[in-house]
Design a protein around this motif. Structure first.
Motif, PDB file in Angstrom:
ATOM      1  N   GLY A  40      32.587  31.286  31.096  1.00  0.00           N
ATOM      2  CA  GLY A  40      34.019  31.429  30.861  1.00  0.00           C
ATOM      3  C   GLY A  40      34.700  32.390  31.806  1.00  0.00           C
ATOM      4  N   PHE A  41      33.950  32.973  32.747  1.00  0.00           N
ATOM      5  CA  PHE A  41      34.534  33.942  33.681  1.00  0.00           C
ATOM      6  C   PHE A  41      34.262  33.511  35.124  1.00  0.00           C
ATOM      7  CE2 PHE A  41      33.644  36.586  29.855  1.00  0.00           C
ATOM      8  CZ  PHE A  41      34.955  36.829  29.511  1.00  0.00           C
ATOM      9  N   ALA A  42      34.861  32.417  35.508  1.00  0.00           N
ATOM     10  CA  ALA A  42      34.701  31.928  36.873  1.00  0.00           C
ATOM     11  C   ALA A  42      35.524  32.779  37.829  1.00  0.00           C
ATOM     12  CB  ALA A  42      35.147  30.469  36.963  1.00  0.00           C
ATOM     13  N   ALA A  43      34.951  33.082  38.989  1.00  0.00           N
ATOM     14  CA  ALA A  43      35.646  33.848  40.027  1.00  0.00           C
ATOM     15  C   ALA A  43      36.221  35.139  39.457  1.00  0.00           C
ATOM     16  CB  ALA A  43      36.737  33.010  40.680  1.00  0.00           C
ATOM     17  N   ALA A  44      35.345  35.959  38.879  1.00  0.00           N
ATOM     18  CA  ALA A  44      35.746  37.237  38.300  1.00  0.00           C
ATOM     19  C   ALA A  44      34.939  38.357  38.949  1.00  0.00           C
ATOM     20  CB  ALA A  44      35.536  37.239  36.789  1.00  0.00           C
ATOM     21  N   TYR A  45      35.504  39.561  38.924  1.00  0.00           N
ATOM     22  CA  TYR A  45      34.792  40.692  39.510  1.00  0.00           C
ATOM     23  C   TYR A  45      35.177  41.987  38.810  1.00  0.00           C
ATOM     24  CZ  TYR A  45      39.081  41.530  42.320  1.00  0.00           C
ATOM     25  OH  TYR A  45      40.364  41.774  42.730  1.00  0.00           O
ATOM     26  N   LEU A  46      34.379  43.014  39.056  1.00  0.00           N
ATOM     27  CA  LEU A  46      34.661  44.366  38.583  1.00  0.00           C
ATOM     28  C   LEU A  46      35.077  45.188  39.790  1.00  0.00           C
ATOM     29  CD1 LEU A  46      32.766  46.493  36.039  1.00  0.00           C
ATOM     30  CD2 LEU A  46      33.134  47.448  38.314  1.00  0.00           C
ATOM     31  N   GLU A  47      36.172  45.908  39.631  1.00  0.00           N
ATOM     32  CA  GLU A  47      36.705  46.757  40.691  1.00  0.00           C
ATOM     33  C   GLU A  47      36.529  48.223  40.313  1.00  0.00           C
ATOM     34  OE1 GLU A  47      40.962  47.199  42.974  1.00  0.00           O
ATOM     35  OE2 GLU A  47      41.036  46.951  40.799  1.00  0.00           O
ATOM     36  N   ILE A  48      35.935  48.993  41.217  1.00  0.00           N
ATOM     37  CA  ILE A  48      35.958  50.447  41.109  1.00  0.00           C
ATOM     38  C   ILE A  48      37.060  50.926  42.048  1.00  0.00           C
ATOM     39  CG2 ILE A  48      34.715  52.604  41.402  1.00  0.00           C
ATOM     40  CD1 ILE A  48      33.404  51.021  39.263  1.00  0.00           C
ATOM     41  N   ILE A  49      38.058  51.619  41.514  1.00  0.00           N
ATOM     42  CA  ILE A  49      39.213  52.026  42.305  1.00  0.00           C
ATOM     43  C   ILE A  49      39.406  53.537  42.199  1.00  0.00           C
ATOM     44  CG2 ILE A  49      40.916  51.698  40.446  1.00  0.00           C
ATOM     45  CD1 ILE A  49      42.783  50.492  42.662  1.00  0.00           C
ATOM     46  N   ALA A  50      39.886  54.134  43.276  1.00  0.00           N
ATOM     47  CA  ALA A  50      40.132  55.581  43.309  1.00  0.00           C
ATOM     48  C   ALA A  50      41.283  55.862  44.267  1.00  0.00           C
ATOM     49  CB  ALA A  50      38.883  56.332  43.755  1.00  0.00           C
ATOM     50  N   ILE A  51      41.904  57.007  44.094  1.00  0.00           N
ATOM     51  CA  ILE A  51      42.888  57.467  45.065  1.00  0.00           C
ATOM     52  C   ILE A  51      42.163  57.750  46.381  1.00  0.00           C
ATOM     53  CG2 ILE A  51      44.442  59.375  45.632  1.00  0.00           C
ATOM     54  CD1 ILE A  51      45.105  59.555  42.639  1.00  0.00           C
ATOM     55  N   ASP A  52      42.714  57.254  47.475  1.00  0.00           N
ATOM     56  CA  ASP A  52      42.108  57.418  48.800  1.00  0.00           C
ATOM     57  C   ASP A  52      42.530  58.771  49.380  1.00  0.00           C
ATOM     58  OD1 ASP A  52      41.224  57.280  51.395  1.00  0.00           O
ATOM     59  OD2 ASP A  52      42.103  55.316  51.821  1.00  0.00           O
ATOM     60  N   VAL A  84      22.884  48.450  39.421  1.00  0.00           N
ATOM     61  CA  VAL A  84      23.275  47.609  40.554  1.00  0.00           C
ATOM     62  C   VAL A  84      24.049  48.458  41.562  1.00  0.00           C
ATOM     63  CG1 VAL A  84      23.330  45.506  39.163  1.00  0.00           C
ATOM     64  CG2 VAL A  84      25.402  46.841  39.413  1.00  0.00           C
ATOM     65  N   VAL A  85      24.046  47.985  42.802  1.00  0.00           N
ATOM     66  CA  VAL A  85      24.713  48.692  43.896  1.00  0.00           C
ATOM     67  C   VAL A  85      26.056  48.035  44.156  1.00  0.00           C
ATOM     68  CG1 VAL A  85      24.584  49.327  46.333  1.00  0.00           C
ATOM     69  CG2 VAL A  85      22.520  49.377  44.915  1.00  0.00           C
ATOM     70  N   LEU A  86      27.089  48.839  44.247  1.00  0.00           N
ATOM     71  CA  LEU A  86      28.429  48.321  44.515  1.00  0.00           C
ATOM     72  C   LEU A  86      28.490  47.618  45.862  1.00  0.00           C
ATOM     73  CD1 LEU A  86      30.975  51.081  43.432  1.00  0.00           C
ATOM     74  CD2 LEU A  86      30.967  48.701  42.674  1.00  0.00           C
ATOM     75  N   GLY A  87      29.279  46.534  45.907  1.00  0.00           N
ATOM     76  CA  GLY A  87      29.569  45.887  47.161  1.00  0.00           C
ATOM     77  C   GLY A  87      30.724  46.569  47.866  1.00  0.00           C
ATOM     78  N   PRO A  88      31.098  46.044  49.045  1.00  0.00           N
ATOM     79  CA  PRO A  88      32.201  46.640  49.800  1.00  0.00           C
ATOM     80  C   PRO A  88      33.549  46.345  49.173  1.00  0.00           C
ATOM     81  CG  PRO A  88      31.413  44.665  50.888  1.00  0.00           C
ATOM     82  CD  PRO A  88      30.473  44.916  49.744  1.00  0.00           C
ATOM     83  N   GLY A  89      34.564  47.019  49.658  1.00  0.00           N
ATOM     84  CA  GLY A  89      35.931  46.802  49.221  1.00  0.00           C
ATOM     85  C   GLY A  89      36.856  47.081  50.383  1.00  0.00           C
ATOM     86  N   MET A 143      49.545  51.616  48.259  1.00  0.00           N
ATOM     87  CA  MET A 143      49.318  52.358  47.025  1.00  0.00           C
ATOM     88  C   MET A 143      48.534  53.651  47.238  1.00  0.00           C
ATOM     89  SD  MET A 143      50.525  51.314  44.117  1.00  0.00           S
ATOM     90  CE  MET A 143      51.693  49.999  43.809  1.00  0.00           C
ATOM     91  N   GLY A 144      48.000  53.861  48.447  1.00  0.00           N
ATOM     92  CA  GLY A 144      47.200  55.046  48.682  1.00  0.00           C
ATOM     93  C   GLY A 144      45.908  55.052  47.891  1.00  0.00           C
ATOM     94  N   THR A 145      45.329  53.864  47.694  1.00  0.00           N
ATOM     95  CA  THR A 145      44.070  53.748  46.947  1.00  0.00           C
ATOM     96  C   THR A 145      43.073  52.946  47.776  1.00  0.00           C
ATOM     97  OG1 THR A 145      44.846  51.743  45.789  1.00  0.00           O
ATOM     98  CG2 THR A 145      45.198  53.862  44.697  1.00  0.00           C
ATOM     99  N   HIS A 146      41.825  52.986  47.354  1.00  0.00           N
ATOM    100  CA  HIS A 146      40.796  52.128  47.938  1.00  0.00           C
ATOM    101  C   HIS A 146      39.821  51.723  46.840  1.00  0.00           C
ATOM    102  CE1 HIS A 146      38.321  55.961  49.328  1.00  0.00           C
ATOM    103  NE2 HIS A 146      38.756  56.067  48.086  1.00  0.00           N
ATOM    104  N   ASN A 147      38.990  50.705  47.137  1.00  0.00           N
ATOM    105  CA  ASN A 147      38.123  50.171  46.093  1.00  0.00           C
ATOM    106  C   ASN A 147      36.807  49.661  46.651  1.00  0.00           C
ATOM    107  OD1 ASN A 147      38.696  47.673  47.284  1.00  0.00           O
ATOM    108  ND2 ASN A 147      39.775  46.832  45.529  1.00  0.00           N
ATOM    109  N   ARG A 148      35.896  49.398  45.721  1.00  0.00           N
ATOM    110  CA  ARG A 148      34.669  48.651  45.981  1.00  0.00           C
ATOM    111  C   ARG A 148      34.487  47.685  44.813  1.00  0.00           C
ATOM    112  NH1 ARG A 148      29.825  52.522  47.870  1.00  0.00           N
ATOM    113  NH2 ARG A 148      28.813  50.482  48.033  1.00  0.00           N
ATOM    114  N   LEU A 149      33.793  46.566  45.086  1.00  0.00           N
ATOM    115  CA  LEU A 149      33.783  45.458  44.134  1.00  0.00           C
ATOM    116  C   LEU A 149      32.368  45.000  43.807  1.00  0.00           C
ATOM    117  CD1 LEU A 149      36.541  43.209  45.800  1.00  0.00           C
ATOM    118  CD2 LEU A 149      36.865  45.160  44.262  1.00  0.00           C
ATOM    119  N   LEU A 150      32.258  44.357  42.632  1.00  0.00           N
ATOM    120  CA  LEU A 150      31.039  43.680  42.196  1.00  0.00           C
ATOM    121  C   LEU A 150      31.418  42.342  41.577  1.00  0.00           C
ATOM    122  CD1 LEU A 150      28.896  46.336  40.275  1.00  0.00           C
ATOM    123  CD2 LEU A 150      28.172  45.061  42.292  1.00  0.00           C
ATOM    124  N   ARG A 151      30.747  41.303  41.968  1.00  0.00           N
ATOM    125  CA  ARG A 151      31.001  39.997  41.371  1.00  0.00           C
ATOM    126  C   ARG A 151      30.469  39.971  39.943  1.00  0.00           C
ATOM    127  NH1 ARG A 151      30.406  34.174  44.270  1.00  0.00           N
ATOM    128  NH2 ARG A 151      31.295  32.944  42.565  1.00  0.00           N
TER     129      ARG A 151
END
Length: 223
Positions: free
Chosen positions: A52-64, A28-33, A39-47
């Protein structure tokens, strides 16, 4: 429900590396973030879908690399040698975040039991659809607690990120935790987030994706 899994935290050395890993691992392709200036970080997200996991997502985070140093320890242990060594091997499941309607009370409950998740801080970031605002617990030292099994606590002020996210084809089947203190186990959602006894990775997440089932495990273990 008053408490639910909000998101999984996968860290990477860069968002480019995280995006390539996500496509190779899940198909799958990551969505925007966005950026976290304080914190000096940035991210991109996937729903994340999943029973049992309503309104949940996966965050890819890295130092910006374009952000100035935050003048404090970054969250999720991103500044520590242990986490940096783990990320040198590829993106890693480090942590999870628990959404709660009782943020102050839950923070105090954990702190009183000797497992302080950090002070409650207000945070925000811009998105094309408007400003996201939330309150979140962040330890002053930025370190993961219980190898990452002790959750960060969050509550959203207004819109939740998943309201603006398309389906990704990724579903969380369960999350297993080791080394979780009893005071935190009492806060767990009622299903599909399971404390486990014995040694092993502090976190394990089982997901369904276009490539089939994938098991992600924390690089940090409980003995």
């Amino acid at each position: 429900m008053s408490r639910q899994l909000d998101h999984l935290v996968v860290a990477a050395r860069s968002l480019e590396e995280g995006a390539a890993w996500c496509q190779a691992t899940f198909g799958v392709v990551l969505g925007p973030g966005g950026q976290h200036a304080f914190m000096g970080t940035h991210n991109r997200l996937l729903r994340l879908a999943g029973e049992g996991f309503a309104a949940a997502y996966l965050e890819i985070i890295a130092i910006d690399p374009q952000a100035p140093p935050p003048g404090r320890a970054r969250w999720f242990g991103l500044d520590t040698p242990d986490v940096q060594a783990a990320l040198a091997l590829g993106p890693q499941l480090l942590h999870w975040v628990l959404r709660t309607d009782h943020l102050q009370a839950d923070q105090q409950r954990l702190a009183t039991a000797g497992h302080d998740p950090g002070r409650v801080q207000a945070a925000e970031r811009n998105t094309p659809a408007g400003l996201l605002r939330w309150q979140i617990t962040v330890p002053d030292d930025g370190l993961l607690r219980a190898g990452g099994a002790l959750p960060t606590l969050i509550t959203w002020d207004g819109a939740h990120p998943t309201e603006r996210m398309a389906d990704s084809g990724l579903a969380l089947l369960n999350l297993q935790l080791r080394g979780l203190p009893a005071a935190a186990a009492a806060l767990l959602p009622p299903s599909r987030v399971e404390p486990l006894p014995g040694p092993g990775p502090a976190l394990q997440a089982r997901l369904s994706c276009p490539h089939g089932e994938v098991l992600l495990a924390s690089p940090f273990s409980v003995e």
